[in-house]
Structures are given as C-alpha cells and as structure tokens.
Design a protein around this motif. Structure first.
Motif, mmCIF file in Angstrom:
data_model
loop_
_atom_site.group_PDB
_atom_site.id
_atom_site.type_symbol
_atom_site.label_atom_id
_atom_site.label_comp_id
_atom_site.label_asym_id
_atom_site.label_seq_id
_atom_site.Cartn_x
_atom_site.Cartn_y
_atom_site.Cartn_z
ATOM 1 N N ARG A 1 9.827 -5.543 -12.889
ATOM 2 C CA ARG A 1 9.851 -5.425 -11.431
ATOM 3 C C ARG A 1 9.620 -3.979 -11.006
ATOM 4 O O ARG A 1 10.166 -3.046 -11.591
ATOM 5 C CB ARG A 1 11.191 -5.917 -10.884
ATOM 6 C CG ARG A 1 11.241 -5.916 -9.362
ATOM 7 C CD ARG A 1 12.517 -6.543 -8.838
ATOM 8 N NE ARG A 1 12.562 -6.532 -7.394
ATOM 9 C CZ ARG A 1 13.589 -6.957 -6.673
ATOM 10 N NH1 ARG A 1 14.667 -7.439 -7.273
ATOM 11 N NH2 ARG A 1 13.558 -6.916 -5.349
ATOM 12 N N ARG A 2 8.828 -3.795 -9.968
ATOM 13 C CA ARG A 2 8.562 -2.472 -9.419
ATOM 14 C C ARG A 2 8.877 -2.470 -7.928
ATOM 15 O O ARG A 2 8.735 -3.487 -7.240
ATOM 16 C CB ARG A 2 7.099 -2.073 -9.626
ATOM 17 C CG ARG A 2 6.690 -1.952 -11.088
ATOM 18 C CD ARG A 2 7.376 -0.775 -11.770
ATOM 19 N NE ARG A 2 6.978 -0.643 -13.169
ATOM 20 C CZ ARG A 2 7.628 -1.185 -14.185
ATOM 21 N NH1 ARG A 2 8.710 -1.939 -13.950
ATOM 22 N NH2 ARG A 2 7.210 -1.003 -15.417
ATOM 23 N N PHE A 3 9.291 -1.313 -7.422
ATOM 24 C CA PHE A 3 9.665 -1.164 -6.020
ATOM 25 C C PHE A 3 8.762 -0.133 -5.367
ATOM 26 O O PHE A 3 8.602 0.979 -5.888
ATOM 27 C CB PHE A 3 11.119 -0.694 -5.896
ATOM 28 C CG PHE A 3 12.142 -1.688 -6.372
ATOM 29 C CD1 PHE A 3 12.863 -2.446 -5.460
ATOM 30 C CD2 PHE A 3 12.389 -1.864 -7.725
ATOM 31 C CE1 PHE A 3 13.814 -3.361 -5.896
ATOM 32 C CE2 PHE A 3 13.335 -2.769 -8.175
ATOM 33 C CZ PHE A 3 14.050 -3.525 -7.258
ATOM 34 N N ASN A 4 8.182 -0.499 -4.241
ATOM 35 C CA ASN A 4 7.421 0.494 -3.489
ATOM 36 C C ASN A 4 8.330 1.129 -2.433
ATOM 37 O O ASN A 4 9.508 0.786 -2.318
ATOM 38 C CB ASN A 4 6.175 -0.130 -2.848
ATOM 39 C CG ASN A 4 6.520 -1.260 -1.879
ATOM 40 O OD1 ASN A 4 7.553 -1.243 -1.203
ATOM 41 N ND2 ASN A 4 5.636 -2.258 -1.807
ATOM 42 N N ALA A 5 7.781 2.047 -1.658
ATOM 43 C CA ALA A 5 8.585 2.783 -0.686
ATOM 44 C C ALA A 5 9.236 1.854 0.334
ATOM 45 O O ALA A 5 10.401 2.046 0.718
ATOM 46 C CB ALA A 5 7.715 3.826 0.024
ATOM 47 N N ASP A 6 8.514 0.837 0.787
ATOM 48 C CA ASP A 6 9.080 -0.096 1.764
ATOM 49 C C ASP A 6 10.217 -0.910 1.159
ATOM 50 O O ASP A 6 11.229 -1.177 1.821
ATOM 51 C CB ASP A 6 7.989 -1.031 2.291
ATOM 52 C CG ASP A 6 6.989 -0.302 3.173
ATOM 53 O OD1 ASP A 6 7.364 0.727 3.766
ATOM 54 O OD2 ASP A 6 5.833 -0.750 3.248
ATOM 55 N N ASP A 7 10.057 -1.304 -0.102
ATOM 56 C CA ASP A 7 11.129 -2.042 -0.775
ATOM 57 C C ASP A 7 12.403 -1.203 -0.826
ATOM 58 O O ASP A 7 13.509 -1.691 -0.574
ATOM 59 C CB ASP A 7 10.725 -2.406 -2.207
ATOM 60 C CG ASP A 7 9.532 -3.347 -2.266
ATOM 61 O OD1 ASP A 7 9.371 -4.143 -1.319
ATOM 62 O OD2 ASP A 7 8.774 -3.277 -3.247
ATOM 63 N N LEU A 8 12.232 0.069 -1.163
ATOM 64 C CA LEU A 8 13.392 0.936 -1.334
ATOM 65 C C LEU A 8 14.148 1.147 -0.031
ATOM 66 O O LEU A 8 15.382 1.208 -0.012
ATOM 67 C CB LEU A 8 12.949 2.288 -1.904
ATOM 68 C CG LEU A 8 12.390 2.275 -3.336
ATOM 69 C CD1 LEU A 8 11.891 3.657 -3.716
ATOM 70 C CD2 LEU A 8 13.447 1.812 -4.324
ATOM 71 N N LYS A 9 13.427 1.249 1.062
ATOM 72 C CA LYS A 9 14.074 1.514 2.352
ATOM 73 C C LYS A 9 15.014 0.395 2.768
ATOM 74 O O LYS A 9 15.946 0.610 3.549
ATOM 75 C CB LYS A 9 13.006 1.720 3.438
ATOM 76 C CG LYS A 9 12.252 3.038 3.322
ATOM 77 C CD LYS A 9 11.181 3.150 4.389
ATOM 78 C CE LYS A 9 10.397 4.447 4.247
ATOM 79 N NZ LYS A 9 9.297 4.552 5.248
ATOM 80 N N ASN A 10 14.790 -0.793 2.262
ATOM 81 C CA ASN A 10 15.606 -1.940 2.660
ATOM 82 C C ASN A 10 16.841 -2.137 1.781
ATOM 83 O O ASN A 10 17.607 -3.076 1.997
ATOM 84 C CB ASN A 10 14.750 -3.214 2.624
ATOM 85 C CG ASN A 10 13.639 -3.187 3.662
ATOM 86 O OD1 ASN A 10 13.827 -2.686 4.760
ATOM 87 N ND2 ASN A 10 12.469 -3.705 3.305
ATOM 88 N N LEU A 11 17.027 -1.261 0.795
ATOM 89 C CA LEU A 11 18.159 -1.421 -0.117
ATOM 90 C C LEU A 11 19.426 -0.804 0.445
ATOM 91 O O LEU A 11 19.389 0.218 1.136
ATOM 92 C CB LEU A 11 17.841 -0.775 -1.464
ATOM 93 C CG LEU A 11 16.699 -1.401 -2.265
ATOM 94 C CD1 LEU A 11 16.491 -0.632 -3.558
ATOM 95 C CD2 LEU A 11 16.990 -2.868 -2.564
ATOM 96 N N THR A 12 20.543 -1.409 0.131
ATOM 97 C CA THR A 12 21.841 -0.892 0.552
ATOM 98 C C THR A 12 22.388 0.011 -0.547
ATOM 99 O O THR A 12 22.427 -0.370 -1.718
ATOM 100 C CB THR A 12 22.832 -2.042 0.809
ATOM 101 O OG1 THR A 12 22.298 -2.889 1.829
ATOM 102 C CG2 THR A 12 24.185 -1.501 1.227
ATOM 103 N N THR A 13 22.805 1.198 -0.162
ATOM 104 C CA THR A 13 23.349 2.139 -1.134
ATOM 105 C C THR A 13 24.872 2.193 -1.025
ATOM 106 O O THR A 13 25.465 1.631 -0.110
ATOM 107 C CB THR A 13 22.765 3.547 -0.919
ATOM 108 O OG1 THR A 13 23.028 3.968 0.426
ATOM 109 C CG2 THR A 13 21.261 3.538 -1.145
#
Length: 766
Positions: A183-195
């Motif tokens: 699995r790979r994450f692009n910039a848009d994917d990362l922005k939607n993650l909860t930290t």
C-alpha cells in the motif's frame, strides 16, 4: 545507504511562507533521484538488511526486514540536530523502536519539495507531513500485523516497533518479511489521517538519544569539506577587490609556476553574475593551491565600490531615512500616522545602528564538482539547494535536470549556506577543466566572501496623548536585503506598492498596541552593490528588535513608567494582535506571559549594587504568522573606569508550543543566547575599501568562554503547534543588556556591538 564518494572507496508573504513559495517558484529542476552521497550515519550499517523487502508507504521513510526504520531528512544538518528532531515526529506516530531508527540525508530531487533549511521553519513545516506519514505506517502495520496474528485490527496496538494483541506480538521486521505491505499513500491520503493526541506521545517532548552525535564524536561523520573523488584537482580563488564590480584584465602566474603541484589559473566566465572577476588558482594539492594563490598577480578594473567604507554606508542610510517617500510601508492596521503625530501632546525619537556581522562558521565554505554521464554533480553542504540550483543552471548553461547536489553534513551554517554562491565557481572550474575540482576557501577568503548581516540604521518615534498613552509609532529601517540579492522573487509588495524584503524588517511589525503604527523597510542600495547581504541567525529581528525593545524602554522612562508595566499594558491582544489558529493562538497575551515569567524569575524590581542593573527584552521571534514568544532578563555590572560591561546572568523564557526535542531545544536556546550576547558586546565588523575590515579571529572577537554568564532557561509547557527554536532567543539578549546598562548607569547606548569605548564615551558626555 551509500558512502560518500572517496578516493579509496500568496499576495502578502511572511518570511516563512516566502521560504516555501519562492523555492517552489524557482526550483524548476527535475531529474532522476540519485543515490545518496552522504547519509548522516556512517556506512555500511551492520544492522540494515541489504536487499530484501521494504515497507515504504510514503517517500519519507522505509522499514526493512530487520525492522530498521530509515527516515529521509531533506533538511540540512549543521549542528542543530534537526535529523533527530524530525525523526522523533515520524517515529512517535509510527511507534518505531528508537534504537532502530536511522537518518538518511537525501540529495536534490523535486519529490522532496522545497529543500531549504532556515528561518527556524524545519520542525514547524515538517511536523504535519511527518506526523501523517508516521500515522500511515502505523495504521498499515497494525492492519497487516493483525492478519498475521489472526486477530482483528481493532484489538491491536503498536508499541516500540511491534504490533501487540492480547499478550501476543509481532515485530515490524517480521511484518515486512511476511506481510503484504504494497500500500502507498499520496499527499491527499495523508491529509485525511488522524494523528495522535498529545497525551499519547511517546517520543515527542521526552528525553531521547540524539542520533547524529555518535558518528560526530567518533569522527565518522562526513562533511562537505571531506568530499573526495579520484583524480580531482584543488582550487583556491583569488578574490577581486569588489564583490560585483571587478573585471579581470590580466593574470600573471610567473611566480606561482615555481610552486610544486601548481597547474594553472583561470578567469571564470560566469553568466549568472554570481562571482564576477574571480580567478581560480588550480593545483594538485590544496597546500599548493593556497601557496600559489598568494603568488598569482591579477590586474582588475574596478568600480566605485572598491572604496566604500562603513561611514559611507551609514551616511547613505541616514539620507534614505530622511526621505519620507523612500521604502515600502508594511500593513500594520492602517490609519494616518502623520495626523496622529500631529495631534500628539509629546513624542520621543531615537536612531539606532548596528555594525555588519560575519557568520564565521567553523567549516569554511567549500564545494567539489565534476561531470559524470552528462550530469554535473556538486558535492557540498548547503542549506538551500532550491535557491542555488536555478543559478547553477544559468552559470553552467545546463538544463536543471543535468545538475544534482549531493548532501553532506555542515560544520556550521547559521544562514551562510542559504547562499550557495560558493558552489558556482567550483562547478565553473570543473566545467572549464573537464576534471573534478574541489574548492576550499581559507578563513580569510571565507570572511571576505561572506554574505554578512548588513549594517543597519533605524529611526523610531512614539507620540503620546495628554494621559501619556501612545497614540502613534513610526519605525524606519535601512539595510542591505538578502532576498533581493539571492531570491528576488521573494520580495513582497507593501501597502504603498513598493517592494520590500520581509527578511529585512521582520520583528518591527510587533504585537504591542502603540496606537496607529507605520513600519517602513528601506533598501540601502549602496550596501546592495558593495557586498552580498545575507541571512544570519534571526536575520532582521537581530537588529529590529534591538532598536524596538531599547526604544520601548526609552519611551517608558520618558513618561515615568516602569518598563515592565509599560510593556504589559501594551499587550492588549486587540485587533491584529489578537492572534489566530493554528500558529498564533493567544496572540500578544502569550508574549505577555513569557515576559511576566522571566521578570518574576529574575526578581524584577529588587535592589542591586551600584553600577549594576537589570534589563528586559521580549520578542515574538521573527514571523507574526509563526511566533515563538521569548523574553529575556539580563543582569549586568558596568565598570565606569574601563567601560567593560560584565553580564552576570541571563534569564530566558520561551513559548514555542509543543517542544519536540527537549535537549535539542535547550541547546538551541543556549546557542542563540550566546550569539545574542556575542553580537551585543563583542561581535561586529566595519567596511573599509569595499571589504570587511576583519577577516580572522585576531581582530574579529566573538564572545569567549570566560565571558559566558550563568543561563537560566525555562520553557512554557504547551501542546500548541510546535514553532521554531533556532533563532528567536538571539533577538532578545542585546536589548535586555542595553536596557540593563541604562538601569545601571543612566546612559543609553544605541549602537551594536556595545564596546567599552562606547560606554566610556557615553559616560564622559553625561
């Protein structure tokens, strides 16, 4: 990880948005990612699995089959431990085992985005990206680890490089070996993650081992000055009399030919205009290049800047300030300042000046260049590859994709290596000779070429009403502008339509409520063509805050108010000083808080012995959009017979939001305070005959160990957005010392550095 090459093996930009947006606009280079030339840790790494599967969900890190986490650091490591700080962010979210984290210094590639390390922006700009990247990795590892354990992801947690569930666990390395981690994450994917929420952090804000220290202390770390490749020649420049206005007429190397190993001398043809009038002296060894350079005779045609003196620069600046139409006006809330002064019942005005300041970093600038497979490689330590790559493209007449900069550790940057001018002559020489060339400047050469912090002149006024309340303030500052010299696209338009350098005036747009305020940034055009103005630790607030905080003290004393009370009353947090999310929550109230804290710890108001005094200085760091609130108290003793100012103790309070690396934060604060002290009392140079007067430590005298006072540093406990720490404390020390001198003696000194002769002269005239 590879060893370095060796012979045997928006409309209105802030300073920080400028760093990002201007780089994006100028960094049009594009090329295939090369192998890293200089990773932060020595290689080969016996713990790293060679070949085999890799978990690489984003460009920012990978985990190998042994569980080693390699974090890609696109910021320059120059002694500030930035790799450790940034790695903490990602490793905390990833729940990596810190003992298995490695730092990888990357080379130029567009995928990293703007490659700039300056303005105390690294942690602030990287924090959201690395947090999201770490969260992506943790989430994926939990999901795949759950499959391998035969449990649901909801029952699993990640801790210290393992996925755990009901007493069972599996390590990250085993998950990489056995799982499906495609699995790979692009910039848009990362922005939607909860930290993570702050209470869940395991590394951020906690004591941990700095990853870059062991190789440095063992002598294994590789700096730009260490770069080698077989068959390379060595070069030292014969510097012209002026920075820009010299042209080579003739070269006589008759005497140099007697030096064993001397090869030749060449006048550089530089289409970029970065190093006009340079002659490169080439030899088979560096000692031969140094010796031969002293023997080579060059005739130049020079312009008028060959005779510029410090007196000329200051006089020109004074003339510019006197012209009300000169410069650009910043947006400080509007209003008719002149009308407000016209209605004021009283006013105060003063002019403050500063001398030029050298970077004097331990490692002199250097670069090694050669062409391989049609690509020009530049091996050097650099803070802003994104700034210099387009310049190199113009200088070499090569498309940007044919140039690559290899990353190395830096033996001190402080803003000097934001200007990559020193890479241009090495590359031009390599191109001309068709051989690898390594250029190293001597200490004196480095000082003459330095992109110094510009000497400055500033005039400030405050108008008061009948009740002694400020109704108007005017602050005009004249300086050479580094952005104009190196990245003119970063100039910003003022409210009067004129362009200005945000790095030349930041700090003057303060958080005090002083009524209608005008701030004017004026370029010293004579300075601009006489030398190459540079960014130096804290940049403009190093001079604007010196003038501002000293003048605030003057204003308080003029109306008979306590300087602390006068300041606190001005931090109203109204209007533009209210602050905003996410970076400036709390506004001026947070600056008032650090000021109260430091005053209390220093015992403000206590009785001191004769000729001793306590002074205050405060600042928001550098950028209103990214404030680091600082306050300093200084206790000094003044010897009226010798003029010597002895600083007994410095107190510092800092609110930088969340502290990522406590030990690194303290080290940054200590280093910044030391330089603030150095520039206040010891460090500065004048101009004579178009050059800096001081070129070595016999006459350029930074603070010595024997002059270092006791430090008392405190940080505000906060979970707000993490801010920069490398520079803000530098800005509060000088005004605190100047105000303490006034408290001790009643004399007001308005020039930096404050020399004993200045003190004696002021005493004689009181």
């Amino acid at each position: 990880m590879n060893r370095p090459l060796r012979s045997n093996e928006e409309l209105v930009l802030s300073r920080r948005t400028f760093l990002i947006s201007s780089a994006a606009a100028t960094a049009v280079f594009s090329f295939a990612p090369p192998a890293s030339a200089a990773n932060f840790l020595p290689l080969p790494d016996p713990f790293k699995a060679e070949g085999g599967p890799l978990f690489e969900p984003t460009i920012w890190f990978s985990i190998d089959a042994n569980g080693i986490t390699s974090i890609n650091i696109a910021k320059a490591e120059m002694g500030q431990h930035i790799g450790t700080a940034l790695a903490r962010i990602l490793a905390d979210e990833l729940e990596a085992d810190w003992s298995q984290v490695r730092l990888v210094g990357v080379d130029t590639d567009p995928k990293w985005g703007p490659m700039i390390t300056g303005g105390s922006t690294s942690v602030w700009s990287t924090y959201p990206v690395f947090s999201q990247a770490g969260a992506a990795g943790r989430m994926t590892l939990i999901e795949e680890g759950a499959k391998l354990l035969g449990v649901s992801p909801q029952s699993c947690v990640a801790r210290q490089g393992r996925v755990e569930s009901d007493g069972r666990s599996i390590g990250y390395g085993e998950i990489v070996r056995r799982g499906d981690l495609s699995r790979r994450f692009n910039a848009d994917d990362l922005k939607n993650l909860t930290t993570k929420t702050p209470d869940k952090r395991t590394l951020i804000g906690k004591p941990t081992r700095a990853l870059d220290i062991p190789p440095k202390t063992k002598g294994q770390a590789v700096y730009g000055i260490d770069a080698e490749v077989e068959g390379m020649l060595f070069a030292r420049p014969k510097l012209p009399p002026t920075r820009y206005g010299s042209k080579v007429l003739a070269i006589d190397d008759t005497a140099a030919r007697k030096v064993k190993g001397y090869v030749r001398s060449i006048a550089l043809d530089d289409p970029s205009g970065t190093v006009p009038g340079w002659v490169m002296v080439i030899a088979e060894s560096y000692p031969a290049a140094v010796k031969a350079t002293d023997m080579v005779q060059v005739s130049w045609r020079n312009d008028e800047t060959a005779h510029v003196s410090d007196k000329d620069l200051q006089a020109h600046a004074t003339m510019l300030i006197a012209d009300p139409a000169a410069g650009a006006v910043l947006n400080t809330g509007g209003g008719d300042v002149d009308a407000a002064f016209g209605q004021a019942k009283s006013s105060i005005e003063a002019t403050y000046t500063t001398a030029g300041v050298l970077h004097f970093q331990l490692e002199p600038v250097n670069a090694m260049a050669f062409e391989r497979d049609g690509v020009m490689e530049i091996h050097t330590g650099n803070q802003a590859q994104s700034f210099i790559l387009p310049v190199l493209s113009k200088a070499l007449a090569l498309p940007p994709e044919k140039i690559v900069m290899r990353s190395y550790l830096i033996g001190g940057g402080f803003g000097r290596r934001l200007n990559g001018d020193y890479s241009v002559p090495a590359a031009l020489a390599a191109k001309a000779l068709q051989r690898p060339v390594k250029m190293i400047l001597t200490r004196a050469d480095d000082s003459v070429l330095d992109s110094i912090r510009s000497p400055t002149v500033q005039t400030l006024r405050i108008g008061f009403d009948a009740d002694q309340n400020p109704v108007a303030m005017d602050h005009a500052a004249v300086a050479g502008w580094p952005t104009k010299a190196m990245v003119p696209i970063g100039l910003v338009k003022g409210t009067n339509g004129a362009l200005y350098d945000p790095f030349s005036i930041a700090g003057a747009d303060h958080w005090y409520d002083m009524g209608i305020t005008r701030v004017r940034a004026i370029n010293n055009d004579l300075a601009q063509k006489s030398f190459r103005p540079g960014w130096l630790r804290a940049v403009a607030p190093g001079w604007t805050n010196w003038a501002l905080e000293s003048f605030i003290d003057e204003a308080a004393h003029k109306i008979g108010q306590d300087p602390l009370a006068f300041r606190l009353a001005r931090f109203t947090s109204r209007g533009i000083n209210a602050g905003s999310a996410p970076n400036a929550v709390g506004g001026a109230h947070r600056q008032a808080n650090v000021l109260r804290r430091v005053a209390e710890r220093a015992g403000w108001g206590r009785k001191l012995p004769a000729n001793s005094g306590l002074g205050l200085g405060t600042s928001f760091g550098q950028d209103r959009e990214m404030p680091t609130w600082c306050a300093c108290a200084a206790e000094v003793e003044v010897d009226r017979k010798t003029g010597v100012v002895s600083v007994r103790k410095l107190w510092l309070d800092i609110d930088a939001g969340s502290i990522i690396d406590p030990d690194g934060a303290r080290a940054q604060a200590e280093g910044a305070m030391l330089w603030g002290l150095s520039m206040a009392l010891y460090e500065g140079t004048d101009f004579a005959n178009g050059k800096v007067r001081d070129t070595n430590l016999d006459t350029y005298t930074p603070v010595r160990i024997s002059d270092v006072p006791e430090f008392d540093i405190a940080f505000v406990d906060s979970t707000e957005v993490p801010m920069g720490l490398g520079e803000p404390p530098t800005t509060v020390v000088a005004p605190a010392i100047g105000n303490a001198i006034f408290a001790a003696t009643g004399i007001r000194l308005r020039r930096l550095p404050i020399r004993p002769s200045d003190v004696l002269d002021a005493i004689a005239h009181t």
